[in-house]
Scaffold this active site. Sequence first.
Site, PDB file in Angstrom:
ATOM      1  N   ARG A 114      83.632  58.078  22.803  1.00  0.00           N
ATOM      2  CA  ARG A 114      83.866  56.632  22.584  1.00  0.00           C
ATOM      3  C   ARG A 114      85.347  56.330  22.822  1.00  0.00           C
ATOM      4  O   ARG A 114      86.153  56.453  21.914  1.00  0.00           O
ATOM      5  CB  ARG A 114      83.510  56.262  21.145  1.00  0.00           C
ATOM      6  CG  ARG A 114      82.030  56.325  20.797  1.00  0.00           C
ATOM      7  CD  ARG A 114      81.829  55.942  19.343  1.00  0.00           C
ATOM      8  NE  ARG A 114      80.462  55.641  18.999  1.00  0.00           N
ATOM      9  CZ  ARG A 114      79.591  56.511  18.513  1.00  0.00           C
ATOM     10  NH1 ARG A 114      79.951  57.768  18.331  1.00  0.00           N
ATOM     11  NH2 ARG A 114      78.364  56.136  18.216  1.00  0.00           N
ATOM     12  N   GLU A 169      71.138  50.028  25.448  1.00  0.00           N
ATOM     13  CA  GLU A 169      71.285  49.681  24.029  1.00  0.00           C
ATOM     14  C   GLU A 169      71.030  48.195  23.783  1.00  0.00           C
ATOM     15  O   GLU A 169      71.225  47.698  22.679  1.00  0.00           O
ATOM     16  CB  GLU A 169      72.658  50.100  23.502  1.00  0.00           C
ATOM     17  CG  GLU A 169      73.838  49.680  24.341  1.00  0.00           C
ATOM     18  CD  GLU A 169      75.162  50.226  23.821  1.00  0.00           C
ATOM     19  OE1 GLU A 169      75.258  50.706  22.684  1.00  0.00           O
ATOM     20  OE2 GLU A 169      76.142  50.175  24.594  1.00  0.00           O
ATOM     21  N   ASN A 202      71.744  53.001  18.122  1.00  0.00           N
ATOM     22  CA  ASN A 202      72.361  52.276  16.997  1.00  0.00           C
ATOM     23  C   ASN A 202      72.313  50.776  17.286  1.00  0.00           C
ATOM     24  O   ASN A 202      72.001  49.964  16.423  1.00  0.00           O
ATOM     25  CB  ASN A 202      73.826  52.685  16.806  1.00  0.00           C
ATOM     26  CG  ASN A 202      73.981  54.172  16.594  1.00  0.00           C
ATOM     27  OD1 ASN A 202      73.028  54.834  16.216  1.00  0.00           O
ATOM     28  ND2 ASN A 202      75.157  54.708  16.858  1.00  0.00           N
ATOM     29  N   ASP A 203      72.644  50.445  18.517  1.00  0.00           N
ATOM     30  CA  ASP A 203      72.601  49.033  18.900  1.00  0.00           C
ATOM     31  C   ASP A 203      71.211  48.612  19.343  1.00  0.00           C
ATOM     32  O   ASP A 203      70.792  47.486  19.083  1.00  0.00           O
ATOM     33  CB  ASP A 203      73.605  48.764  20.033  1.00  0.00           C
ATOM     34  CG  ASP A 203      75.001  48.599  19.475  1.00  0.00           C
ATOM     35  OD1 ASP A 203      75.155  47.826  18.518  1.00  0.00           O
ATOM     36  OD2 ASP A 203      75.926  49.254  19.973  1.00  0.00           O
ATOM     37  N   ARG A 245      73.461  45.988  12.132  1.00  0.00           N
ATOM     38  CA  ARG A 245      73.510  47.396  11.714  1.00  0.00           C
ATOM     39  C   ARG A 245      74.468  47.625  10.545  1.00  0.00           C
ATOM     40  O   ARG A 245      74.465  48.693   9.933  1.00  0.00           O
ATOM     41  CB  ARG A 245      73.874  48.297  12.906  1.00  0.00           C
ATOM     42  CG  ARG A 245      75.245  48.058  13.475  1.00  0.00           C
ATOM     43  CD  ARG A 245      75.409  48.704  14.847  1.00  0.00           C
ATOM     44  NE  ARG A 245      76.172  49.927  14.787  1.00  0.00           N
ATOM     45  CZ  ARG A 245      76.608  50.597  15.857  1.00  0.00           C
ATOM     46  NH1 ARG A 245      76.310  50.174  17.072  1.00  0.00           N
ATOM     47  NH2 ARG A 245      77.295  51.690  15.741  1.00  0.00           N
ATOM     48  N   CYS A 279      72.242  59.099  22.557  1.00  0.00           N
ATOM     49  CA  CYS A 279      73.497  59.409  21.867  1.00  0.00           C
ATOM     50  C   CYS A 279      73.652  58.597  20.582  1.00  0.00           C
ATOM     51  O   CYS A 279      74.676  58.700  19.908  1.00  0.00           O
ATOM     52  CB  CYS A 279      74.693  59.187  22.788  1.00  0.00           C
ATOM     53  SG  CYS A 279      74.833  57.489  23.353  1.00  0.00           S
TER      54      CYS A 279
HETATM   55  C1  PEP Z   1      74.797  53.222  20.001  1.00  0.00           C
HETATM   56  O1  PEP Z   1      74.817  51.994  19.988  1.00  0.00           O
HETATM   57  O2  PEP Z   1      73.803  53.906  19.693  1.00  0.00           O
HETATM   58  C2  PEP Z   1      76.012  53.964  20.372  1.00  0.00           C
HETATM   59  C3  PEP Z   1      75.989  55.265  20.552  1.00  0.00           C
HETATM   60  O3  PEP Z   1      77.173  53.271  20.484  1.00  0.00           O
HETATM   61  P1  PEP Z   1      78.043  52.742  19.240  1.00  0.00           P
HETATM   62  O4  PEP Z   1      77.479  53.349  17.996  1.00  0.00           O
HETATM   63  O5  PEP Z   1      79.434  53.140  19.499  1.00  0.00           O
HETATM   64  O6  PEP Z   1      77.829  51.273  19.316  1.00  0.00           O
HETATM   65 MG    MG Z   2      76.405  50.934  20.938  1.00  0.00          MG
END
Ligand code: PEP
Ligand code: MG
Length: 588
Positions: A307, A441, A464-465, A475, A512
Amino acid sequence: MADHVPQPTFERLWTGTAVSAGVAHAVVHVLKDHFDEPDQDAIAPEAADHEMRRLHAALDVTRQEIEALKREMGAEEGSAESEIFETHLLILQDGSILRQVEKTVREQLVCVDHAYYRLMTKHMEKLRGLQDAYLRERFLDIKDVTQRVMRHLRGELLETPMFDEPVIIVAHDLTPSDTVQLDRSKVLGFALETGSAVSHAAIIAKSLAIPAVVKLQGICETLHSGDAVFLDGEEGHLILNPTAETLARYRSREEQAEKREDVFQLDRHGEAVTLCGRVICVGANAEFVEEAEIVKDSGAEEVGLFRTEMLHLENPDSSEDELAAAYSTVVKSLAPKRVVFRTLDLGGDKVDERLAAEPEPNPFLGWRGIRLSLGRPDMFRMQLRALLRAAIHGRVGIMFPMVSGLQEVLDAKTLLAECAAELERDGQNVPDEIEVGAMIEIPSAALSADQIATEVDFFSLGTNDLIQYTLAVDRLNDRVANLYQPTHPAVLRLIECSVQASRRAGIRIGICGEMASSLELTPLMIGLGLNELSVAAAQVARVKHAIRKLSVPECQALAHQALKCNHSAEILEMTRSHAMRCYPELFE
Ligand code: PEP
Ligand code: MG
């Protein structure tokens, strides 16, 4: 001042949600939110003098602080750095500000904290929306000075100027910018009042392999910097003044856990091959240059997600040479392993105030990720050139975040090709080929994955997104945390859709997001066809161990069933019981 009378100490326990494993026993450093509006406390007329004395004292300490900073940075007279400090001192000593604050305090009989805060934020408001870059900078100058003064008015820095011993950070929440500013070599854990397993503070804690617990209500009010605590990132406990018995109990639990962990760690550098012979690539996520060593030691086969925005937030003024040097250090130290750098994913909660002219009402739906980079081509080009320069030292992938459809990928690739051509023209070495990927995402990216797949070498699912945008669940928001469901049927369908598109195009697909680190979801991930999992470094050995206990056809049957289910809980239960049957030892 009255003599300090030692208070009897009692053990006190808070229970929150554990989001990063491990334990820590240390003193805390409480980060107060320096920018909350102070209460509008009324004062008696005779207290006005005292209030003004408080302000003068705070201004005085702030002045000394700025002068010390200026000296420490060795800013030469007339240089840009020196001008910044000079501007801050001018704002601090502005006579008209002082007069207006005094007038408010004496006439409206409110505390000086409130009067000062209101006046300074009024000045900031005027500058905030302006396009002029110079005036926008002044906004930040005023904000910086105001923050310092407010902190001194509240007496916080006087209490604990800085931590020079290892500490556990206690805060209401920790933004990515707060986190990167901390001296990470001294931080042993995070104890936060808010946050979630997918908040960036939690993600960073996992990367650094330190414990983190969120949703610890009321800790900021009760705890003071210097208090001794025990933080338990397994059970989600924070214990103030732990007794000798408590510590002994934890020590014996830890010893047992370490013994179990040693068994999983033994084979961490071996491949993760399923019972039926499928090799799954297990990588690690990382954010900082110093993590390269942790990643190497973790057994990760690659960095599946670097990142880059964290380095940016840490030092937003880095030049192209500095960026190239930082990226190259990571690439060289991990070579021949692949490092997938994600281009800046600024915006959302990762805010560089100099880029955002004004705060957005809905930052997660705003100028974030690839949108922001394409909107700031100079900055984006600088990063792409730095990445291309680093790529000659090893195997590098470049991945674009927050892609919503094909066009952004095409635009980003055009810039990348232009940067490569420019570098060549300048006589610099550039790699012959570089792998380019898109993060999936945003639901629109998953639904148009077949189109995007024609233009990239790989997909990486940012769940995550993806979860937050698919389910319209922030989130970071506690209140809707129960609706943040990784196994929601809609999320699974979007993953399935992306996997199918990648298969048809013959490109790789991995994950990821934090889902990849969750051992109860591993059978589902493998069954859905994800062959690359990028997880927190500390989790690599365990994920590999889990994979070695799975058979792909069984996982496929599970995923097939899961895709037919109507309820998240049902799907979660299916994959959890599969996982517990195959590798119960990981849940002990
Ligand atoms: C995600 O969104 O899953 C991701 C890996 O990116 P971040 O958590 O940095 O938004
Ligand atoms: Mg993300």
